[in-house]
Write a protein that holds these residues in place. Sequence first.
Motif, mmCIF file in Angstrom:
data_model
loop_
_atom_site.group_PDB
_atom_site.id
_atom_site.type_symbol
_atom_site.label_atom_id
_atom_site.label_comp_id
_atom_site.label_asym_id
_atom_site.label_seq_id
_atom_site.Cartn_x
_atom_site.Cartn_y
_atom_site.Cartn_z
ATOM 1 N N CYS A 92 0.840 -1.191 0.000
ATOM 2 C CA CYS A 92 0.000 0.000 0.000
ATOM 3 C C CYS A 92 0.878 1.245 0.000
ATOM 4 O O CYS A 92 1.961 1.249 0.600
ATOM 5 C CB CYS A 92 -0.908 0.002 1.230
ATOM 6 S SG CYS A 92 -2.350 -1.086 1.079
ATOM 7 N N PRO A 93 0.440 2.327 -0.647
ATOM 8 C CA PRO A 93 1.237 3.553 -0.709
ATOM 9 C C PRO A 93 1.395 4.205 0.663
ATOM 10 O O PRO A 93 0.609 3.971 1.579
ATOM 11 C CB PRO A 93 0.422 4.462 -1.642
ATOM 12 C CG PRO A 93 -0.544 3.574 -2.339
ATOM 13 C CD PRO A 93 -0.817 2.437 -1.407
ATOM 14 N N GLN A 94 2.419 5.040 0.785
ATOM 15 C CA GLN A 94 2.590 5.840 1.990
ATOM 16 C C GLN A 94 1.334 6.663 2.228
ATOM 17 O O GLN A 94 0.707 7.145 1.297
ATOM 18 C CB GLN A 94 3.788 6.779 1.837
ATOM 19 C CG GLN A 94 5.146 6.100 1.870
ATOM 20 C CD GLN A 94 5.565 5.702 3.279
ATOM 21 O OE1 GLN A 94 4.964 6.143 4.260
ATOM 22 N NE2 GLN A 94 6.591 4.872 3.393
ATOM 23 N N GLY A 95 0.962 6.816 3.488
ATOM 24 C CA GLY A 95 -0.218 7.592 3.830
ATOM 25 C C GLY A 95 -1.504 6.801 3.821
ATOM 26 O O GLY A 95 -2.576 7.360 4.081
ATOM 27 N N THR A 96 -1.413 5.485 3.513
ATOM 28 C CA THR A 96 -2.590 4.630 3.539
ATOM 29 C C THR A 96 -2.356 3.455 4.484
ATOM 30 O O THR A 96 -1.226 3.191 4.899
ATOM 31 C CB THR A 96 -2.942 4.071 2.148
ATOM 32 O OG1 THR A 96 -1.935 3.114 1.751
ATOM 33 C CG2 THR A 96 -3.005 5.191 1.118
ATOM 34 N N ILE A 97 -3.425 2.754 4.815
ATOM 35 C CA ILE A 97 -3.322 1.513 5.583
ATOM 36 C C ILE A 97 -4.101 0.426 4.849
ATOM 37 O O ILE A 97 -5.091 0.710 4.179
ATOM 38 C CB ILE A 97 -3.859 1.671 7.013
ATOM 39 C CG1 ILE A 97 -5.346 2.060 7.011
ATOM 40 C CG2 ILE A 97 -3.033 2.672 7.805
ATOM 41 C CD1 ILE A 97 -6.014 1.964 8.365
ATOM 42 N N PRO A 98 -3.663 -0.831 4.936
ATOM 43 C CA PRO A 98 -4.388 -1.930 4.269
ATOM 44 C C PRO A 98 -5.542 -2.425 5.123
ATOM 45 O O PRO A 98 -5.362 -2.833 6.267
ATOM 46 C CB PRO A 98 -3.308 -3.009 4.114
ATOM 47 C CG PRO A 98 -2.353 -2.754 5.234
ATOM 48 C CD PRO A 98 -2.403 -1.285 5.530
ATOM 49 N N ILE A 99 -6.748 -2.387 4.561
ATOM 50 C CA ILE A 99 -7.940 -2.850 5.271
ATOM 51 C C ILE A 99 -8.593 -3.953 4.447
ATOM 52 O O ILE A 99 -8.894 -3.769 3.266
ATOM 53 C CB ILE A 99 -8.946 -1.714 5.503
ATOM 54 C CG1 ILE A 99 -8.305 -0.589 6.335
ATOM 55 C CG2 ILE A 99 -10.195 -2.242 6.200
ATOM 56 C CD1 ILE A 99 -9.244 0.568 6.628
ATOM 57 N N ARG A 100 -8.799 -5.096 5.073
ATOM 58 C CA ARG A 100 -9.446 -6.209 4.401
ATOM 59 C C ARG A 100 -10.908 -5.851 4.131
ATOM 60 O O ARG A 100 -11.656 -5.496 5.043
ATOM 61 C CB ARG A 100 -9.355 -7.473 5.261
ATOM 62 C CG ARG A 100 -9.969 -8.700 4.616
ATOM 63 C CD ARG A 100 -9.855 -9.901 5.547
ATOM 64 N NE ARG A 100 -10.498 -11.065 4.946
ATOM 65 C CZ ARG A 100 -11.797 -11.327 5.045
ATOM 66 N NH1 ARG A 100 -12.586 -10.524 5.725
ATOM 67 N NH2 ARG A 100 -12.305 -12.401 4.474
ATOM 68 N N ARG A 101 -11.326 -5.964 2.866
ATOM 69 C CA ARG A 101 -12.689 -5.602 2.496
ATOM 70 C C ARG A 101 -13.680 -6.630 3.042
ATOM 71 O O ARG A 101 -13.444 -7.830 2.994
ATOM 72 C CB ARG A 101 -12.818 -5.499 0.978
ATOM 73 C CG ARG A 101 -14.140 -4.910 0.513
ATOM 74 C CD ARG A 101 -14.243 -4.905 -0.990
ATOM 75 N NE ARG A 101 -13.174 -4.122 -1.621
ATOM 76 C CZ ARG A 101 -13.015 -4.025 -2.937
ATOM 77 N NH1 ARG A 101 -13.846 -4.681 -3.759
ATOM 78 N NH2 ARG A 101 -12.027 -3.304 -3.446
ATOM 79 N N GLN A 102 -14.824 -6.145 3.532
ATOM 80 C CA GLN A 102 -15.846 -7.018 4.098
ATOM 81 C C GLN A 102 -17.060 -7.129 3.180
ATOM 82 O O GLN A 102 -17.403 -6.190 2.479
ATOM 83 C CB GLN A 102 -16.331 -6.455 5.438
ATOM 84 C CG GLN A 102 -15.248 -6.354 6.498
ATOM 85 C CD GLN A 102 -15.797 -5.716 7.746
ATOM 86 O OE1 GLN A 102 -16.600 -6.328 8.464
ATOM 87 N NE2 GLN A 102 -15.399 -4.498 8.024
ATOM 88 N N THR A 103 -17.685 -8.294 3.229
ATOM 89 C CA THR A 103 -18.959 -8.494 2.554
ATOM 90 C C THR A 103 -20.077 -8.420 3.594
ATOM 91 O O THR A 103 -19.831 -8.507 4.795
ATOM 92 C CB THR A 103 -19.010 -9.864 1.861
ATOM 93 O OG1 THR A 103 -18.948 -10.894 2.871
ATOM 94 C CG2 THR A 103 -17.838 -10.029 0.902
ATOM 95 N N GLU A 104 -21.311 -8.281 3.115
ATOM 96 C CA GLU A 104 -22.434 -8.231 4.042
ATOM 97 C C GLU A 104 -22.517 -9.502 4.884
ATOM 98 O O GLU A 104 -22.742 -9.456 6.094
ATOM 99 C CB GLU A 104 -23.749 -8.030 3.282
ATOM 100 C CG GLU A 104 -24.034 -6.595 2.907
ATOM 101 C CD GLU A 104 -25.487 -6.389 2.499
ATOM 102 O OE1 GLU A 104 -26.342 -7.172 2.965
ATOM 103 O OE2 GLU A 104 -25.747 -5.466 1.732
ATOM 104 N N SER A 105 -22.345 -10.651 4.243
ATOM 105 C CA SER A 105 -22.478 -11.914 4.983
ATOM 106 C C SER A 105 -21.421 -12.018 6.067
ATOM 107 O O SER A 105 -21.690 -12.517 7.163
ATOM 108 C CB SER A 105 -22.369 -13.102 4.023
ATOM 109 O OG SER A 105 -21.107 -13.115 3.378
ATOM 110 N N GLU A 106 -20.203 -11.546 5.793
ATOM 111 C CA GLU A 106 -19.157 -11.575 6.813
ATOM 112 C C GLU A 106 -19.499 -10.658 7.971
ATOM 113 O O GLU A 106 -19.233 -10.988 9.132
ATOM 114 C CB GLU A 106 -17.816 -11.158 6.203
ATOM 115 C CG GLU A 106 -17.207 -12.183 5.282
ATOM 116 C CD GLU A 106 -15.902 -11.713 4.678
ATOM 117 O OE1 GLU A 106 -15.187 -12.542 4.114
ATOM 118 O OE2 GLU A 106 -15.599 -10.503 4.778
#
Length: 410
Positions: free
Chosen positions: A123-137
């Motif tokens: 991920c670029p500087q200034g960002t953080i990696p967030i795992r994308r969620q689905t509705e069911s999750e």
Amino acid sequence: MESSYCHDITPIIFVFLLFFLLFSPVFPAKDLKDLRNANTTFHSNKKLTNTSMKKINKPFVKSIKSPDGDIIDCVLIHLQPAFDIPILKAKGPLDPPEIPNGNKKGGIETEVKQLWNSKGESCPQGTIPIRRQTESEIFTSDSISTFGKTTSRNDFSPSDNGHEHAIGYVTDGEFYGAKATLNVWAPNVTRAGEFSLSQIWVIADVPTHPLSTLEAGWQVAPTMYGTSSPRLFIFSTNDGYRSGCYNLKCPGFVQTTQEISLGATIYPVSTYNGRQFDIKVLIWKDPRHGNWWLKVGNTVVGYWPVALFPDFNKHATTIQYGGEVYNAQRPGQQHTSTIMGSGHFPAEGYGKASYVRNMEIIDEYNALKPVGDVNLIAEKPKCYDVKNGFDKFWGYYIFFGGPGNNPNCH
């Protein structure tokens, strides 16, 4: 076809998107409870609104597909869920505090490996990696995080709540954090909604308030994540497990690193009678600002703001290390066959049983100290058990785990 991909926007689009993200309004929030309720809308209508989904899955500047199917979104650091809370947004992300003294004990701290960046993506500087969620999750993780939880973790009687432990713990003290090394397994989870984990619990049990905990480690929870791989995770509650927050699914943790994604798969894993792989987990209180920070391996991940966890304003009262299984057993069913750790009992020892080693606590002077005498608890030792010991190199340690259902497990 490549098993991992990333979608980079062109410079012109990037500038436009950055402008939009910086100056568009953040979804307002009344308080932490309202924001956490974005994850529980399904109780009334079984469907999350678009607004709720936007609160949960933030706009991103880059996305990365992990080999295990996860989508990791690179989100601008100031747009992460924690900053939906005005008092946190006003301060912005803080710099990491001083690491506790004596932190180099217990071996070299190595990088924690995760599948999402195993192909060199980042991920670029200034960002953080967030795992994308689905509705069911979102639906399942909320029900898992609250179902059957007790209001006091000091009550480890084999009740009907389904949560079974094999742990070592210290209590009746003033603790300013904890550290340990946990080896990583991929235990088989057999029933929907069940999970198996290894973690550290940092607990504040104030008599006049519901229990508060800060937790970190690894877990296998197929219903929550969609796969049976071990995931790096955090969990917290400030109301005795009536509600709680996994990873970055709701405001409760401020992430400061671009290197680690909470909820993403860890690799490699330990093998029975083979090579062992472990991770070092450190949770400690910042002596200056009072926030509680998390370090995994050699990376400072972020912090739990003390403003959201007032019972941690002074110190923790109990530290726990070890394993937990949620047993979704129903009347007439046999005990679950979901295994804890390697699925083998602690008597088998190194290379065969799961361990937590170099167990330490942090004192009021921000110094790491050996945990000392460790109390043990296993509600159903014929299903999952624990034993402790001391070694010159491992310090204080425990072996724990078990197969669950077997002729002696009831």
